[in-house]
Scaffold this active site. Structure first.
Site, short mmCIF file in Angstrom:
data_model
loop_
_atom_site.label_atom_id
_atom_site.label_comp_id
_atom_site.label_asym_id
_atom_site.label_seq_id
_atom_site.Cartn_x
_atom_site.Cartn_y
_atom_site.Cartn_z
N ALA A 10 36.01 -12.61 -36.58
CA ALA A 10 36.81 -12.73 -35.35
C ALA A 10 36.18 -13.75 -34.41
CB ALA A 10 36.92 -11.36 -34.67
N ASN A 88 31.13 -17.19 -40.57
CA ASN A 88 30.44 -18.46 -40.35
C ASN A 88 29.66 -18.93 -41.58
OD1 ASN A 88 29.30 -16.09 -39.49
ND2 ASN A 88 27.84 -17.06 -38.14
N LEU A 218 36.46 -31.34 -45.39
CA LEU A 218 35.21 -32.06 -45.15
C LEU A 218 35.49 -33.52 -44.83
CD1 LEU A 218 32.74 -30.80 -47.94
CD2 LEU A 218 32.97 -30.01 -45.59
N CYS A 273 31.23 -28.00 -36.19
CA CYS A 273 31.77 -28.51 -37.46
C CYS A 273 31.26 -29.88 -37.91
CB CYS A 273 33.29 -28.55 -37.39
SG CYS A 273 34.00 -26.91 -37.52
#
Ligand code: UDX
Ligand code: UDX
Length: 456
Positions: A10, A88, A218, A273
């Site tokens: 979450a 994660n 990616l 990211c």
């Protein structure tokens, strides 16, 4: 027909994505599960644990109807037809691939829980950004399940950006769904397409094989980060030669083949990211023996690092080669505006370097001060955390603006200047402010990739 959707994780991705699915699919029950019970309580209260414009409103639409949050991950798995996994996947900090490969321990743990608790046929969807061919590994874990359980693994990478997550989810450029080229794989793709088709035009839903979907995520982040590093490299040339990076960005951005977006020079990209995904790509290339390709992408991260260092070097040079004992007000700590997220924020490195120069650092940020305190825990004795930018700048020798919060544009800089030491310096790491105006009122201004405005 899918009746029960579950998302494990979450966080910044899982929470907003599921809230939007629940809003547009009233016939589907959406559950978000997380091992962090405190996070779950915040989601349940209707005040999300993360700051994201518009998010609370969308969550409240679904709460008490078809959207629920739970810390009982195992029970939620048993009820689900589709399970999105959005836990994660940080950069691995130990063992083989340390500093580059993705740490997949949470992912694998989650896969094993799914294997144990799922019933019947379950579609498992990768939402987390993962190294190419993770789905294949997942498939192998699931194949050992037995008990008449069946799994289909899809890759459905998320392209939302923080700060604009709700708008990105409501109106995505595309939704990407990768699946196996088998009849059951194609059927699973069809089920997921049907969910998104509730609000996303069909021609924006792209379907591919799993590996293409994984690699596309990616590659998309690598291309975006590359643009930022490219314009930042140009900003360095501009500072040496007197060209203006805003003019150059406009001149090249009007070429439709290049495009105008992601050409804002600054102190470097941050966020959870970009760096992680590029390092991941680099690791992958090395793994497959593509050393030249690996070095090519690695340079994007090297340039980003250089940009952050360059920013502090310019401060030191401009301020007579010493920052010792000088108060520096750091405006902004989040990795970009409109988020409280500080993961990989350039501000972290900037503050640490300023502390290393024995400056007295005072950080201000409208949303990220708590995280800043955490990120700078080990040097907190040398840093002041101040919610009010006016108070932060009082008695300061310089302001270093590192996050592009629009509220910094409407501050009263005459008032700010009146409380500062002279000469007063302003280093605009985001080209957010009007340097001529600030210079006129008495600041020595150093924008990124643009000529200095200074009387010194
Ligand atoms: C995460 C990944 O970092 C990213 O690579 C991916 O693209 C999407 O998912 P984000 O949502 O920003 O991004 O991460 P974070 O906010 O840290 O949320 C992950 C959540 O997973 C946390 O709330 C954590 O408690 C939860 N989690 C983690 C589990 O529920 N189970 C686990 O085993 C591990
Ligand atoms: C990014 C991608 O945009 C998104 O598609 C993906 O799903 C996750 O990673 P995010 O990290 O949330 O999203 O924010 P983004 O807006 O892409 O900005 C990333 C960093 O680049 C920020 O630090 C931002 O300040 C910086 N940036 C961006 C620039 O310095 N200049 C630009 O022109 C654009």
């Amino acid at each position: 027909m899918i009746a029960n959707v579950l998302c494990i994780g979450a966080g910044y991705v899982g929470g907003p994505t599921m809230a939007v699915i629940a809003k547009h699919c009233p016939d589907v029950r959406v559950t978000v599960a997380d091992i962090n019970a405190e996070r779950i309580r915040a989601w349940q209260s209707g005040t999300p644990p993360i700051y994201e414009p518009g998010l609370a409103d969308v969550v409240r639409v679904g709460l008490g109807k078809n959207l629920r949050f739970t810390a009982d991950v195992d029970a939620a798995i048993a009820d689900a037809d589709v399970i999105f996994v959005s836990v994660n996947t940080p950069t691995k900090m130990f063992g083989q691939g340390a500093g580059r490969a993705a740490d997949l321990q949470y992912w694998e743990k989650t896969a094993r829980s799914i294997l144990q608790h799922a019933r019947g046929t379950t579609i498992v969807v990768e939402k987390s950004t993962l190294p190419v061919r993770t789905a294949e590994a997942m498939d192998r874990i699931f194949k050992n399940g037995g008990d008449g359980k069946r799994f289909e693994v899809l890759s459905n990478p998320e392209f939302l950006a923080e700060g604009t997550a709700i708008a990105d989810l409501e109106s995505p450029d595309r939704v990407l769904i990768g699946g196996a080229e088998t009849p059951s794989g194609q059927a699973a793709i069809g089920e997921l397409v049907a969910i998104y088709a509730h609000w996303v035009p069909r021609d924006r839903i792209l379907t591919t094989n799993v590996w293409s979907a994984e690699l596309s995520k990616l590659a998309a982040n690598a291309f975006l980060a590359q643009r930022v590093s490219s314009i930042n490299s140009v900003s360095a040339i501009c500072e040496r030669t007197g060209a203006d990076v805003l003019e150059v960005a406009r001149a090249i951005g009007t070429d439709r083949r290049i495009g105008a977006q992601f050409l804002r020079a600054g102190i470097g990209f941050g966020g959870s990211c970009f760096q992680k995904d590029i390092l991941n790509l680099v690791y992958l290339c090395d793994h497959y023996g593509l050393a030249e390709v690996a070095r090519y992408w690695e340079a994007v991260v090297t340039m980003n690092q250089y940009q952050k260092e360059r920013f502090v070097q310019r401060m030191i040079r401009a301020m007579f080669n010493t920052l010792t004992g000088k108060r520096i007000a750091v405006f902004g700590f989040a990795f970009k505006a409109d988020t409280g997220d500080t993961r990989e924020s350039p501000a972290i490195q900037v503050c640490r370097e300023l502390v290393a120069e024995h400056a007295e650092v005072c950080v201000t940020d409208p949303r990220a001060l708590e995280s800043a305190r955490h990120d700078l825990g080990d040097v907190a004795g040398h840093v002041i955390f101040e919610p009010d930018p006016y108070a932060a700048a009082r008695g300061a020798h310089a302001i270093a603006l590192v996050t592009d919060w629009t509220e910094y544009q409407s501050l009263d800089y005459v008032r700010i200047l009146s409380g500062m030491q002279r000469p007063a310096f302003l280093f605009d790491g985001r080209n957010l402010l009007d340097p001529d105006q600030l210079h006129q009122i008495g600041f020595n201004v150093y924008p990124i990739g643009r000529p200095d405005r200074t009387n010194l």
